[in-house]
Design an enzyme around this catalytic site. Structure first.
Site, short mmCIF file in Angstrom:
data_model
loop_
_atom_site.label_atom_id
_atom_site.label_comp_id
_atom_site.label_asym_id
_atom_site.label_seq_id
_atom_site.Cartn_x
_atom_site.Cartn_y
_atom_site.Cartn_z
CG HIS A 212 25.66 51.92 25.80
ND1 HIS A 212 26.18 53.56 26.32
CD2 HIS A 212 24.68 52.03 25.31
CE1 HIS A 212 25.05 54.05 25.62
NE2 HIS A 212 24.02 53.30 24.95
CG ASP A 213 31.02 45.73 27.33
OD1 ASP A 213 32.05 46.50 27.79
OD2 ASP A 213 30.93 44.67 27.14
CB SER B 63 35.53 48.02 29.69
OG SER B 63 34.78 48.47 28.27
CD GLU C 85 34.11 51.62 28.29
OE1 GLU C 85 32.96 50.95 28.18
OE2 GLU C 85 35.17 51.03 28.05
CB THR D 252 19.30 50.38 21.90
OG1 THR D 252 19.44 51.66 22.39
CG2 THR D 252 20.69 49.54 21.96
#
EC number: 1.11.1.7
Length: 317
Positions: A77-78, A87, A96, A183
C-alpha cells in the site's frame, strides 16, 4: 544495484504465518527498478540496521502471527501510492492512512519500534521507508520464504494524500488487464461475497461459476448472511500462514478466494505461469526475489527528494 539478488532457501518456519503477493511474479516486468539505491548504503553510518529490523520483526511475529502479512501488505500500500517513501505511515486528516481503503492496515507499531531503536544507535540516519522495506523482506524470510538482499537509501516522502489511494491500490474485483499485484493472507467476507449469494436460511446460489462449488459452499458457512464486518477468511485454505507456492495449486483447483485470482487461470497467458509456479517452488522463490526487489524500488525518493523522519508518523518540522 545488482540485477540478481543473493537468494538462499531456508527451512520453512515451524509456525504457519502469512504469505503475500502471488501475482507480482507474473507482472514484475512492468515495475521499474531504481538504480539510485545500494546494498551497502548503511555500511558505515549504521551497520546494525538490518539486524535491528530483523530482530524487531521476529519478536513481533512470535507474539502475533499475523504481523508478517500485515507488514507485506503495508509495503504494498505504500509503494503503489507516491512510491516506496513511507507516506502511508504518516498520520493526520487527509493522509493515505486516513483513507477507508487503508483502514484495515496493520504493522505500524513494528515499524515505529524499529525506528525508536535505530534513533538511539544511529540518530537521523535510517529512513522509515527503508525500515518498512527491510521489515517486509524479513517477513518473507521468517515465514519460510527466500532470504534476499535488497538495496537501501530511500528517503521519506513529505506528501501523503488520501485522494491518491483509491486510483492506485489494486481492488480484489479488478480484471486481469487492471491488475498488476495482489496480497494474500486473509480477507474480509465483503471482499468476495459477490461471487455467491446466501440467504438467511443457508441456501446459496453460485454467481461466479469459475469458483469451485464445494469451496463456495464452505465460504457461505463461514460468511453467512449478516456476518460481522470483522470476520476474515484465510486466502489460502491449506497453508494460509506459510510463504510457499501452494496458492498457485489452489488457483488451479478453482479455489482462489477473489475474482481477480480466478482471472489468472482463465487467461492463457497467465494460466501457464500459474501452472509452472505451482509445480516448482524454487522457481516461485526465484521469481519472488526478483519481483520483490522491483516492488520495493518503485518510485523511491533519494537525496533532496525526501527526508529522514525523526518519527515515522510525522514529517519533520
Amino acid at each position: 544495484m545488482e540485477k540478481n539478488p543473493t537468494v538462499s532457501y531456508p527451512t520453512p518456519h515451524l509456525q504457519k504465518l502469512l504469505t503475500f503477493v502471488i501475482f507480482i511474479s507474473v507482472f514484475s516486468s512492468s515495475f521499474p527498478c531504481s538504480s539510485s539505491l545500494s546494498l551497502d548504503f548503511y555500511a558505515a553510518s549504521c551497520p546494525s540496521v538490518e539486524l535491528v529490523v530483523k530482530n524487531t520483526v521476529r519478536r513481533a511475529s512470535d507474539s502475533d502471527p499475523s504481523i508478517p502479512g500485515k507488514l507485506l501488505r503495508l509495503l504494498f500500500h505504500d509503494c503503489f501510492v507516491e512510491g516506496c517513501d513511507a507516506s502511508v505511515l504518516l498520520q493526520g486528516n487527509g493522509t493515505e492512512r486516513s483513507d477507508p481503503a487503508n483502514a484495515s492496515l496493520g504493522g505500524f507499531p513494528v515499524i515505529d519500534s524499529a525506528k525508536r531503536v535505530l534513533e538511539i544507535f544511529c540518530p537521523q540516519t535510517v529512513s522509515c521507508a527503508d525500515i518498512l522495506a527491510l521489515a517486509a523482506r524479513d517477513a518473507v524470510q521468517i515465514t519460510g520464504g527466500p532470504e534476499i538482499q535488497i538495496p537501501t537509501g530511500r528517503r521519506d516522502g513529505r506528501v501523503s494524500a488520501a485522494s491518491n489511494v483509491r486510483p492506485n491500490i489494486i481492488d480484489t474485483s479488478f480484471s486481469l488487464d487492471e491488475m498488476r499485484a495482489h496480497t494474500i493472507g486473509s480477507a474480509h467476507c465483503s471482499a468476495f461475497m459477490d461471487r455467491f449469494k446466501a440467504d438467511p436460511k443457508g441456501s446459496f446460489t453460485l454467481i461466479d461459476t469459475s469458483l469451485d462449488k464445494d469451496y463456495a459452499n464452505q465460504l457461505t458457512k463461514q460468511c453467512p448472511a449478516g456476518v460481522s464486518s470483522s470476520t476474515t477468511i484465510k486466502n489460502d485454505p491449506q497453508t494460509p500462514l506459510q510463504f510457499d507456492n501452494n496458492y498457485f495449486k489452489v488457483l488451479l483447483a478453482h479455489r482462489g478466494l477473489f475474482q481477480s485470482d480466478s482471472v489468472l487461470v482463465q487467461n492463457e497467458r497467465t494460466a501457464k505461469r500459474v501452472a509452472a509456479l505451482a509445480n516448482d517452488q524454487n522457481r516461485f522463490f526465484d521469481g519472488w526475489a526478483e519481483s520483490f526487489l522491483k516492488l520495493s524500488s518503485i518510485g523511491v525518493k533519494t537525496g533532496d527528494e525526501g527526508e529522514i523522519r525523526q518519527t515515522c508518523s510525522a514529517t519533520n518540522g
